[in-house]
Design an enzyme around this catalytic site. Sequence first.
Site, PDB file in Angstrom:
ATOM      1  N   GLU A 134      66.558  56.857  41.072  1.00  0.00           N
ATOM      2  CA  GLU A 134      66.219  56.192  42.354  1.00  0.00           C
ATOM      3  C   GLU A 134      67.535  55.497  42.955  1.00  0.00           C
ATOM      4  O   GLU A 134      67.713  55.363  44.079  1.00  0.00           O
ATOM      5  CB  GLU A 134      65.191  55.191  42.144  1.00  0.00           C
ATOM      6  CG  GLU A 134      63.588  55.995  41.691  1.00  0.00           C
ATOM      7  CD  GLU A 134      63.082  56.837  43.126  1.00  0.00           C
ATOM      8  OE1 GLU A 134      63.673  56.531  44.131  1.00  0.00           O
ATOM      9  OE2 GLU A 134      62.110  57.717  42.803  1.00  0.00           O
ATOM     10  N   GLU A 369      48.599  62.424  48.711  1.00  0.00           N
ATOM     11  CA  GLU A 369      49.812  62.537  47.667  1.00  0.00           C
ATOM     12  C   GLU A 369      49.275  63.584  46.872  1.00  0.00           C
ATOM     13  O   GLU A 369      50.232  64.277  46.450  1.00  0.00           O
ATOM     14  CB  GLU A 369      49.437  61.162  46.585  1.00  0.00           C
ATOM     15  CG  GLU A 369      50.234  59.913  47.273  1.00  0.00           C
ATOM     16  CD  GLU A 369      51.715  60.069  47.214  1.00  0.00           C
ATOM     17  OE1 GLU A 369      52.180  60.938  47.962  1.00  0.00           O
ATOM     18  OE2 GLU A 369      52.367  59.316  46.601  1.00  0.00           O
ATOM     19  N   GLU A 388      58.887  63.896  53.568  1.00  0.00           N
ATOM     20  CA  GLU A 388      59.091  65.486  53.210  1.00  0.00           C
ATOM     21  C   GLU A 388      58.759  66.209  54.395  1.00  0.00           C
ATOM     22  O   GLU A 388      59.298  67.050  54.800  1.00  0.00           O
ATOM     23  CB  GLU A 388      58.518  65.711  51.847  1.00  0.00           C
ATOM     24  CG  GLU A 388      59.253  65.196  50.474  1.00  0.00           C
ATOM     25  CD  GLU A 388      59.044  63.579  50.413  1.00  0.00           C
ATOM     26  OE1 GLU A 388      58.164  63.167  50.979  1.00  0.00           O
ATOM     27  OE2 GLU A 388      59.879  63.163  49.589  1.00  0.00           O
ATOM     28  N   THR A 474      68.711  64.202  49.068  1.00  0.00           N
ATOM     29  CA  THR A 474      67.223  63.998  48.952  1.00  0.00           C
ATOM     30  C   THR A 474      66.593  62.673  49.307  1.00  0.00           C
ATOM     31  O   THR A 474      65.562  62.544  49.628  1.00  0.00           O
ATOM     32  CB  THR A 474      66.859  64.249  47.527  1.00  0.00           C
ATOM     33  OG1 THR A 474      65.461  64.559  47.334  1.00  0.00           O
ATOM     34  CG2 THR A 474      67.334  63.095  46.670  1.00  0.00           C
TER      35      THR A 474
END
Length: 682
Positions: A134, A369, A388, A474
């Site tokens: 992260e 989710e 996304e 990403t």
Amino acid sequence: MKLGRFLPKCLAALVLISLERIQCAAALASNYSGWTIERKLAVRERTRALWYHGFDNYMDHDELTPLSCSGQGPDWANPANVGANDVAGNFSLTLVDVLDTFVVLNDRIGFENAVKNVIHWVSFDVNTKPQVFETTIRVLGGLLSGHIFASQSGPFHLPWYRGELLSMAHDLGKRLLPAFATPTGLPLARINLRHGLSRGETLETCTAGAGSLILEFATLSRLTGDERFEKAAYKAFFAIWNRKSDIGLVGNTINTWTGDWTSPEVTGIGAGIDSFYEYALKWYILSGETEFLDVWDDAYASIMRYSRSMDGFWYRLVNMRSGDVAYNTVDSLSAFWPGLQVLAGDIQSAIKLHMAYYNLWRKHSGIPEVYDTSFKQATSHGYPLRPEFIESTWYLYRATHDPYYLEVGERVLFDISTRSNVTCGLAGIKDLRYNEQDDRMESFALSETLKYLFLLFDEENPLHKDDSNYVFTTEGHLLKLGPEHLREMSPSRRKLRKIEDHQCPAYQPFRSARGRRVNDSGLVVGIQGRADADYSRELVALDANEADSTHWSRSGWCERPKVELFSYDFILSPNGKVSPEDLSPSKVKLEPVPDGYVIQNVTGIRTHIVQRFDGRGYDVRKLGHYTVRPGQLVYINDSSLLLSAASPSTAAIEHFGAIQLRFYVDAVDTMFTKNSPANFKA
Ligand SMILES: *[C@@H]1O[C@H](CO)[C@@H](O)[C@H](O)[C@H]1NC(C)=O
Ligand SMILES: *[C@@H]1O[C@H](CO)[C@@H](O)[C@H](O)[C@H]1NC(C)=O
Ligand SMILES: *[C@@H]1O[C@H](CO)[C@@H](O)[C@H](O)[C@H]1NC(C)=O
Ligand SMILES: *[C@@H]1O[C@H](CO)[C@@H](O)[C@H](O)[C@H]1NC(C)=O
Ligand SMILES: *[C@@H]1O[C@H](CO)[C@@H](O)[C@H](O)[C@H]1NC(C)=O
Ligand SMILES: *[C@@H]1O[C@H](CO)[C@@H](O)[C@H](O)[C@H]1NC(C)=O
């Protein structure tokens, strides 16, 4: 179909297996005239306003807490609270994460202020233990991207800037490096930024966490000249890839000390794995390192073969060794996959998965989710403003220019504005069913979700004309490397790969066929009018609304779409009889030639074929232990084939599991007759 047309001298680079036509409800024309330039700009400006509403309420903490009108950093009292502490390192996370969003929004003053604030406020000498992954994607990536725009000439060049962000990135990188000191080279999941590794650290990590650091780490190395980062990330990437199963799949969780996959050995494209694939392709795009393209190609073939469902829509969680379906759930993170497919050139597959996700969005006004595709029910109901799905929407719009994707974006903006916009910013959704809000605005809401949404409506954005090697990481960070930072391909490798010919077929919009099998009407109906649009709605048990009803007719019919297997692996045989595999074919049987391979005797040669993106059959990808690169030719010069073509054995065709291959024959030898098809079975 004549294969010779596009691969003139090819004998076997293409293999045809009949493609089933899917007929469905008659498609009708759609009304897209509504998307004027003004309308796009208006939606773009609403997106911009929402972004500043989030950013202006954010102060200098790691994250904004929009319901309590404050901010939050690490949970100092409870180190075990990984939900907070994996991302919050007391380093102004959101500020660093959004640096290059100012570039996308074309806000030079905002960019300059943010860079100054990062330099003045942020330090990595903190006693916190965030995740290596992260921290890499959000913070290291943010700093590198900010540095690239602040230092390069262009509208965001800062005259006073002296590489401070890069020095900070270097400092952070050095604090992360000790995590890689394992026997496998796989980094531990977390590290204390001040004190380094601590005893009793968990040895388990996931594929994405350990294997997708190459974009940021290698960029850091290329920009600073300190090679340690690229080396570490490279080693970790291949420590994952070299442990793939026999069918080419990597698992989800791995022990960094032993290198053993953790059971259950289940894999897919979503949580825990996703960005590993993404970085294989994107690091190739950014750096030109063909090794990573090869990994991408092989990995993609395996995912498409085993994870993609038979209708071509969802991607399942499968056992990494057998390829058998393990779970029927899909997650919100997997919605990035269509974007990656677009980048790879597989637009048709991208359209399908994105359609399924859009119906999920329409049903829930967000992407839950986790969603169970067999019970058609969400099983985890949060939506923390993840990017996304909208990221893929942007990629697909750029590739197709179908205004359908603008409709998708407008719906997303409407839902986020109505559900998440609160007085002090944007709140994640804790439960989509009850519109329960979460007192948290994750940094990616600003650095990715609204960035991609803005780009979708910003037709004139300079990025859309930029044909360089840039990629979005990403975490949505823009990275590019100039020629001075790229490595020359070695002459031998360049020679080897000279004739490569990667395909990236242009998108052909879906045209109304009006019931006939040919494209005669010329009426472009777009994505919404596709024959499988109502099937994809059925996937999430969503009723057609009025707009959908204009695209299908009650008198139409619907079939379950079925896709051909994406790849096959088999042993060649000239006559349909089973031949044992020839484990080490001699040069007399199979021999490399300058533009490919010649098979003098097909018997026993293991062959791996992979579907082409243009829908025109398959390419041979492997022969025996050789890799056949895209564009290489496979010549077959086995006289026994012609004999069997003259007298095909029907018994062999009916043999269970037999694959009949049709090869286009061109004259390479006087023994062959030009342009006569030859059949043989494997
Ligand atoms: C098409 O959309 C525009 C703008 O939304 C609308 O004004 C027009 O009436 C629509 N046309 C048809 C034929 O539905
Ligand atoms: C966390 O960062 C803030 C500045 O944003 C600083 O004032 C504070 O002392 C830091 N806390 C710790 C425990 O390091
Ligand atoms: C979001 O909320 C703020 C404050 O409540 C409001 O001023 C703004 O207009 C809203 N933005 C959108 C796009 O709804
Ligand atoms: C469909 O249209 C394309 C381009 O307009 C044309 O090349 C092709 O031959 C057409 N196919 C058929 C089956 O008519
Ligand atoms: C091809 O190889 C097989 C053994 O692998 C052999 O039995 C066969 O005779 C060969 N065919 C020709 C045409 O040489
Ligand atoms: C094809 O096979 C024939 C006879 O088996 C041989 O004489 C010839 O050299 C071969 N051609 C190539 C291009 O290998």
